[in-house]
Design a protein around this motif. Structure first.
Motif, PDB file in Angstrom:
ATOM      1  N   ASP A 154     -45.510 -11.625  -1.969  1.00  8.54           N
ATOM      2  CA  ASP A 154     -45.796 -11.018  -0.668  1.00  8.54           C
ATOM      3  C   ASP A 154     -45.767 -11.432   0.275  1.00  8.54           C
ATOM      4  N   ASP A 155     -44.962 -12.778   0.745  1.00  2.45           N
ATOM      5  CA  ASP A 155     -45.583 -13.125   2.180  1.00  2.45           C
ATOM      6  C   ASP A 155     -44.116 -12.943   2.571  1.00  2.45           C
ATOM      7  N   SER A 156     -43.493 -12.246   3.011  1.00  2.33           N
ATOM      8  CA  SER A 156     -41.971 -12.487   3.521  1.00  2.33           C
ATOM      9  C   SER A 156     -41.772 -13.644   4.786  1.00  2.33           C
ATOM     10  N   ASP A 157     -42.724 -14.136   5.020  1.00  2.00           N
ATOM     11  CA  ASP A 157     -42.298 -15.034   6.435  1.00  2.00           C
ATOM     12  C   ASP A 157     -42.240 -16.415   5.749  1.00  2.00           C
ATOM     13  N   THR A 158     -43.474 -16.793   4.867  1.00  2.00           N
ATOM     14  CA  THR A 158     -43.078 -17.486   3.607  1.00  2.00           C
ATOM     15  C   THR A 158     -41.434 -17.360   2.945  1.00  2.00           C
ATOM     16  N   ILE A 159     -40.834 -17.159   2.556  1.00  2.00           N
ATOM     17  CA  ILE A 159     -40.407 -16.779   1.626  1.00  2.00           C
ATOM     18  C   ILE A 159     -39.005 -16.926   2.962  1.00  2.00           C
ATOM     19  N   ASP A 160     -39.092 -16.261   4.086  1.00  2.00           N
ATOM     20  CA  ASP A 160     -38.160 -17.007   4.072  1.00  2.00           C
ATOM     21  C   ASP A 160     -37.741 -18.012   5.154  1.00  2.00           C
ATOM     22  N   GLN A 161     -39.126 -19.113   5.130  1.00  2.00           N
ATOM     23  CA  GLN A 161     -38.918 -20.387   5.616  1.00  2.00           C
ATOM     24  C   GLN A 161     -38.728 -20.852   4.415  1.00  2.00           C
ATOM     25  N   ILE A 162     -38.839 -20.239   2.948  1.00  2.00           N
ATOM     26  CA  ILE A 162     -38.752 -21.393   2.027  1.00  2.00           C
ATOM     27  C   ILE A 162     -37.067 -21.530   1.822  1.00  2.00           C
ATOM     28  N   ILE A 163     -36.865 -20.166   2.100  1.00  2.00           N
ATOM     29  CA  ILE A 163     -34.638 -19.572   2.168  1.00  2.00           C
ATOM     30  C   ILE A 163     -34.470 -20.424   2.825  1.00  2.00           C
ATOM     31  N   ILE A 164     -34.164 -20.916   4.045  1.00  2.00           N
ATOM     32  CA  ILE A 164     -34.122 -21.583   5.289  1.00  2.00           C
ATOM     33  C   ILE A 164     -34.179 -22.879   4.408  1.00  2.00           C
ATOM     34  N   MET A 165     -34.910 -23.733   4.068  1.00  2.00           N
ATOM     35  CA  MET A 165     -35.478 -25.142   4.158  1.00  2.00           C
ATOM     36  C   MET A 165     -34.481 -25.466   2.810  1.00  2.00           C
ATOM     37  N   THR A 222     -31.999 -28.352   2.109  1.00  3.25           N
ATOM     38  CA  THR A 222     -31.849 -30.062   1.307  1.00  3.25           C
ATOM     39  C   THR A 222     -31.289 -29.648   0.265  1.00  3.25           C
ATOM     40  N   ILE A 223     -30.631 -28.485  -0.162  1.00  3.84           N
ATOM     41  CA  ILE A 223     -29.277 -28.481  -1.540  1.00  3.84           C
ATOM     42  C   ILE A 223     -28.604 -29.403  -0.982  1.00  3.84           C
ATOM     43  N   PHE A 224     -28.021 -29.811   0.219  1.00 10.09           N
ATOM     44  CA  PHE A 224     -26.725 -30.523   0.499  1.00 10.09           C
ATOM     45  C   PHE A 224     -27.410 -32.089   0.346  1.00 10.09           C
ATOM     46  N   PHE A 225     -28.362 -32.265  -0.051  1.00  9.29           N
ATOM     47  CA  PHE A 225     -28.911 -33.096  -0.610  1.00  9.29           C
ATOM     48  C   PHE A 225     -28.491 -33.741  -2.610  1.00  9.29           C
ATOM     49  N   GLU A 285     -44.025 -30.607  14.140  1.00 10.84           N
ATOM     50  CA  GLU A 285     -44.525 -30.438  15.627  1.00 10.84           C
ATOM     51  C   GLU A 285     -45.270 -29.260  15.108  1.00 10.84           C
ATOM     52  N   GLU A 286     -46.778 -29.327  16.265  1.00 13.62           N
ATOM     53  CA  GLU A 286     -47.194 -27.752  15.802  1.00 13.62           C
ATOM     54  C   GLU A 286     -46.141 -27.022  15.851  1.00 13.62           C
ATOM     55  N   ASN A 287     -45.182 -26.409  17.117  1.00 17.85           N
ATOM     56  CA  ASN A 287     -44.661 -25.360  17.919  1.00 17.85           C
ATOM     57  C   ASN A 287     -43.701 -25.202  17.105  1.00 17.85           C
ATOM     58  N   LEU A 288     -43.131 -25.473  15.952  1.00 18.09           N
ATOM     59  CA  LEU A 288     -41.867 -25.496  15.587  1.00 18.09           C
ATOM     60  C   LEU A 288     -42.176 -24.310  14.568  1.00 18.09           C
ATOM     61  N   ILE A 289     -41.199 -23.416  14.085  1.00 22.71           N
ATOM     62  CA  ILE A 289     -41.546 -21.808  13.770  1.00 22.71           C
ATOM     63  C   ILE A 289     -41.788 -22.522  12.294  1.00 22.71           C
ATOM     64  N   ILE A 290     -41.315 -23.456  11.428  1.00 18.79           N
ATOM     65  CA  ILE A 290     -41.168 -24.150   9.922  1.00 18.79           C
ATOM     66  C   ILE A 290     -41.150 -25.594  10.473  1.00 18.79           C
ATOM     67  N   ARG A 291     -43.109 -25.586  10.455  1.00 12.94           N
ATOM     68  CA  ARG A 291     -43.319 -27.354  10.317  1.00 12.94           C
ATOM     69  C   ARG A 291     -42.659 -28.619  10.304  1.00 12.94           C
ATOM     70  N   SER A 292     -41.937 -28.413   8.340  1.00  9.36           N
ATOM     71  CA  SER A 292     -41.852 -29.174   7.720  1.00  9.36           C
ATOM     72  C   SER A 292     -40.032 -29.157   7.765  1.00  9.36           C
ATOM     73  N   LEU A 293     -39.435 -28.583   8.989  1.00  8.78           N
ATOM     74  CA  LEU A 293     -38.131 -28.536   9.491  1.00  8.78           C
ATOM     75  C   LEU A 293     -37.514 -30.261   9.052  1.00  8.78           C
ATOM     76  N   PRO A 294     -38.763 -30.463  10.342  1.00 13.45           N
ATOM     77  CA  PRO A 294     -37.790 -32.024  10.523  1.00 13.45           C
ATOM     78  C   PRO A 294     -37.680 -32.927   8.818  1.00 13.45           C
ATOM     79  N   LEU A 295     -38.393 -32.850   7.853  1.00 13.21           N
ATOM     80  CA  LEU A 295     -38.237 -33.369   6.404  1.00 13.21           C
ATOM     81  C   LEU A 295     -37.157 -33.088   5.492  1.00 13.21           C
ATOM     82  N   ALA A 296     -36.619 -31.401   5.983  1.00  8.61           N
ATOM     83  CA  ALA A 296     -35.941 -30.712   5.196  1.00  8.61           C
ATOM     84  C   ALA A 296     -34.065 -31.636   5.880  1.00  8.61           C
ATOM     85  N   VAL A 297     -34.232 -31.859   7.279  1.00  9.40           N
ATOM     86  CA  VAL A 297     -32.877 -32.618   7.987  1.00  9.40           C
ATOM     87  C   VAL A 297     -32.993 -34.028   7.309  1.00  9.40           C
ATOM     88  N   ALA A 298     -34.430 -34.834   7.606  1.00 13.28           N
ATOM     89  CA  ALA A 298     -34.450 -36.575   7.383  1.00 13.28           C
ATOM     90  C   ALA A 298     -33.761 -36.507   5.629  1.00 13.28           C
TER      91      ALA A 298
END
Length: 292
Positions: free
Chosen positions: A124-135, A139-142, A184-197
């Motif tokens: 029901d939360d489209s913003d959260t779902i979109d962020q999970i899809i991007i993340m 991460t799937i490249f791992f 950082e707090e100003n990131l649209i997806i806060r946990s994005l650095p962890l996906a890249v890492a």
């Protein structure tokens, strides 16, 4: 007999020491993630995104695939046919790369449906779902990277360099710890650095294993390329590859069912609200520490 006993003791010791180090560093990694993201929606997004590649890692890197490859590769090495053994393993790696690339492409296409399956509670939360899809698309490249690392680890283990593969999880833990400092707090997806890492960790693990194989002369890659037209060896390779897939597919099916069952906790936790997945993950990690 004495040589086999010493080989076993050396392998057990190396694996035990570095596995212990990886568990401790993994626990420290989770402390950092908890400190920088807390236990809420931001951490939930990363843990859901990491669930899918982690699932494939357990099936390919830690389960059915390596179990199917080790007996054949070690048997060829014991028969003093190192060239054929290395040629067999390299052929398998290239075929696996092709297969995993196809799987990654398919998953990228159907990722929205996969995410809705993994986290139905967030539908029901489209913003959260979109962020999970991007993340998850990151991460799937791992998945292909760690699977190739696992197959290279077969060669290092059989040659007696058990510590090399056991060290690779430490690389992942270290990369995720470093990634926490880019949150950082100003990131649209806060946990994005962890996906890249996570993806960078897979790349570093692969580079590390290649360096180990080259420096310790574990595999004769140049020779393999030079004699690739030997029809006799090609026929033998095909037979061994068929045996590998024949062993892998039933084991993967059985192990895959077990791993899919582990997804149920994430599916159910997503129905309980934000933070539930993170609490469940951190509790599981504490329970897994002494078991490891």
């Amino acid at each position: 007999m004495k040589d086999k006993n010493s080989f076993f003791i050396r392998g057990f010791t190396q694996s035990a020491i570095f596995t212990f180090m990886s568990r401790i560093s993994g626990f420290i990694r989770d402390i950092f993630i908890a400190a920088f993201l807390g236990a809420g929606i931001f951490s939930d997004i990363f843990f859901i995104a990491f669930k899918l590649p982690n699932l494939f890692r357990r099936v390919t890197a830690e389960g059915a695939l390596t179990s199917a490859v080790v007996p054949i590769y070690s048997k060829l090495r014991e028969q003093k046919n190192k060239f054929l053994a290395d040629k067999y393993l390299m052929s398998l790696i290239w075929k696996l790369i092709l297969l995993l690339c196809v799987i990654v492409i398919v998953l990228q296409i159907i990722m929205p449906f996969v995410v809705y399956f993994l986290a139905p509670g967030f539908s029901d939360d489209s913003d959260t779902i979109d962020q999970i899809i991007i993340m998850t698309r990151i991460t799937i490249f791992f998945m292909p990277l760690v699977s190739i690392v696992a197959l290279l680890g077969v060669a290092t283990n059989v040659s007696g360099k058990f510590w090399a593969l056991s060290f690779t999880p430490i690389i992942l833990n270290f990369c995720l710890i470093i990634g926490c400092f880019f949150i950082e707090e100003n990131l649209i997806i806060r946990s994005l650095p962890l996906a890249v890492a996570t993806v960078l960790a897979g790349i570093f693990q692969l580079i590390f294993m290649i360096l180990i194989i080259k420096n310790f002369n574990v595999m004769k890659v140049k020779k393999i390329k030079g004699k690739s037209n030997d029809l006799g060896d090609q026929n033998k390779i095909k037979i061994y590859l068929k045996k590998t897939w024949a062993k892998f597919l039933p084991s993967a099916f059985g192990g895959g069912i077990l791993q899919v069952n582990l997804l149920v906790d994430t599916i159910l936790a997503s129905l309980l609200g934000f933070g539930s997945i993170s609490f469940l993950y951190f509790a599981d990690r504490i329970a897994q520490l002494p078991l490891g």
